[in-house]
Design a protein around this motif. Sequence first.
Motif, PDB file in Angstrom:
ATOM      1  N   LYS A  59     -15.119 -10.188  -9.430  1.00  0.00           N
ATOM      2  CA  LYS A  59     -13.706 -10.479  -9.205  1.00  0.00           C
ATOM      3  C   LYS A  59     -13.133  -9.652  -8.062  1.00  0.00           C
ATOM      4  O   LYS A  59     -12.133 -10.028  -7.467  1.00  0.00           O
ATOM      5  CB  LYS A  59     -12.911 -10.262 -10.493  1.00  0.00           C
ATOM      6  CG  LYS A  59     -13.268 -11.287 -11.547  1.00  0.00           C
ATOM      7  CD  LYS A  59     -12.475 -11.133 -12.805  1.00  0.00           C
ATOM      8  CE  LYS A  59     -12.921 -12.207 -13.802  1.00  0.00           C
ATOM      9  NZ  LYS A  59     -12.131 -12.224 -15.000  1.00  0.00           N
ATOM     10  N   GLU A  60     -13.798  -8.552  -7.734  1.00  0.00           N
ATOM     11  CA  GLU A  60     -13.354  -7.702  -6.625  1.00  0.00           C
ATOM     12  C   GLU A  60     -13.468  -8.404  -5.277  1.00  0.00           C
ATOM     13  O   GLU A  60     -12.876  -7.968  -4.300  1.00  0.00           O
ATOM     14  CB  GLU A  60     -14.148  -6.391  -6.595  1.00  0.00           C
ATOM     15  CG  GLU A  60     -13.948  -5.525  -7.821  1.00  0.00           C
ATOM     16  CD  GLU A  60     -12.505  -5.084  -8.011  1.00  0.00           C
ATOM     17  OE1 GLU A  60     -11.837  -4.746  -7.011  1.00  0.00           O
ATOM     18  OE2 GLU A  60     -12.043  -5.111  -9.169  1.00  0.00           O
ATOM     19  N   THR A  61     -14.234  -9.482  -5.208  1.00  0.00           N
ATOM     20  CA  THR A  61     -14.371 -10.228  -3.958  1.00  0.00           C
ATOM     21  C   THR A  61     -13.075 -10.957  -3.619  1.00  0.00           C
ATOM     22  O   THR A  61     -12.887 -11.366  -2.476  1.00  0.00           O
ATOM     23  CB  THR A  61     -15.501 -11.263  -4.044  1.00  0.00           C
ATOM     24  OG1 THR A  61     -15.200 -12.179  -5.098  1.00  0.00           O
ATOM     25  CG2 THR A  61     -16.847 -10.598  -4.251  1.00  0.00           C
ATOM     26  N   LYS A  62     -12.239 -11.172  -4.613  1.00  0.00           N
ATOM     27  CA  LYS A  62     -10.959 -11.897  -4.461  1.00  0.00           C
ATOM     28  C   LYS A  62     -11.160 -13.374  -4.133  1.00  0.00           C
ATOM     29  O   LYS A  62     -10.225 -14.052  -3.739  1.00  0.00           O
ATOM     30  CB  LYS A  62     -10.054 -11.249  -3.407  1.00  0.00           C
ATOM     31  CG  LYS A  62      -9.802  -9.783  -3.614  1.00  0.00           C
ATOM     32  CD  LYS A  62      -9.022  -9.505  -4.869  1.00  0.00           C
ATOM     33  CE  LYS A  62      -8.708  -8.019  -4.967  1.00  0.00           C
ATOM     34  NZ  LYS A  62      -8.676  -7.538  -6.310  1.00  0.00           N
ATOM     35  N   VAL A  63     -12.385 -13.885  -4.305  1.00  0.00           N
ATOM     36  CA  VAL A  63     -12.616 -15.308  -4.083  1.00  0.00           C
ATOM     37  C   VAL A  63     -12.441 -16.063  -5.394  1.00  0.00           C
ATOM     38  O   VAL A  63     -12.405 -15.463  -6.469  1.00  0.00           O
ATOM     39  CB  VAL A  63     -14.023 -15.598  -3.496  1.00  0.00           C
ATOM     40  CG1 VAL A  63     -14.164 -14.980  -2.129  1.00  0.00           C
ATOM     41  CG2 VAL A  63     -15.123 -15.146  -4.425  1.00  0.00           C
ATOM     42  N   GLU A  64     -12.321 -17.353  -5.288  1.00  0.00           N
ATOM     43  CA  GLU A  64     -12.134 -18.185  -6.478  1.00  0.00           C
ATOM     44  C   GLU A  64     -13.239 -19.228  -6.591  1.00  0.00           C
ATOM     45  O   GLU A  64     -14.149 -19.077  -7.392  1.00  0.00           O
ATOM     46  CB  GLU A  64     -10.723 -18.775  -6.463  1.00  0.00           C
ATOM     47  CG  GLU A  64      -9.669 -17.664  -6.555  1.00  0.00           C
ATOM     48  CD  GLU A  64      -8.234 -18.144  -6.638  1.00  0.00           C
ATOM     49  OE1 GLU A  64      -8.001 -19.297  -7.033  1.00  0.00           O
ATOM     50  OE2 GLU A  64      -7.335 -17.346  -6.309  1.00  0.00           O
ATOM     51  N   GLY A  65     -13.204 -20.284  -5.783  1.00  0.00           N
ATOM     52  CA  GLY A  65     -14.233 -21.316  -5.860  1.00  0.00           C
ATOM     53  C   GLY A  65     -15.538 -20.817  -5.284  1.00  0.00           C
ATOM     54  O   GLY A  65     -15.606 -20.484  -4.104  1.00  0.00           O
ATOM     55  N   SER A  66     -16.580 -20.740  -6.112  1.00  0.00           N
ATOM     56  CA  SER A  66     -17.844 -20.176  -5.642  1.00  0.00           C
ATOM     57  C   SER A  66     -19.038 -20.955  -6.187  1.00  0.00           C
ATOM     58  O   SER A  66     -18.959 -21.572  -7.247  1.00  0.00           O
ATOM     59  CB  SER A  66     -17.946 -18.705  -6.037  1.00  0.00           C
ATOM     60  OG  SER A  66     -17.788 -18.565  -7.428  1.00  0.00           O
TER      61      SER A  66
END
Length: 168
Positions: free
Chosen positions: A115-122
Amino acid sequence: MRVFGQTLFSTTMTSDTKPIFDTLAEEGSAIDWRRLLTEILNAFDCSTGSIHTLDKDSQLLHVKAYQGIPELLLPKMTIISIGKGMAGVAAERKQPVQICNLQTDESGVARPSAKETKVEGSIAVPLMLNGQLHGTLGIAKPIPYEFTAEEQETLTQIGEAISRKIVS
């Protein structure tokens, strides 16, 4: 069907993915992992990604290129065990694994630190050739997103092309 080098690809290749397949079809050249990842991220309008290759002896995934990964996560994603996190699960299942919104996901597939990546759709896609695992490719967007069946197929074919390059 399109022919790249000696390989047939049956994909609805777009002008966005053509440079990727062209790069991978170059005879005798080593893979420029960073350039390849950048081309893939651009083609799929993603901000973050990584490519890992499988060490056959240790059965661990080793990072070859990454982009958009926070420095604090690098120690956790440099070497990945099969079955751990999205890349490890994609490698274990030998099929794509995706999460529409990594920030709200509770499936347990992604590691909490992801979650630290701050991305959502992966999505994480195994690099497969002839039923053999050679690594993983993971890409992500900063918005909730579900990769289409066509996008998954294209990413799978990119994974196959990368695998062909690894074994050649």
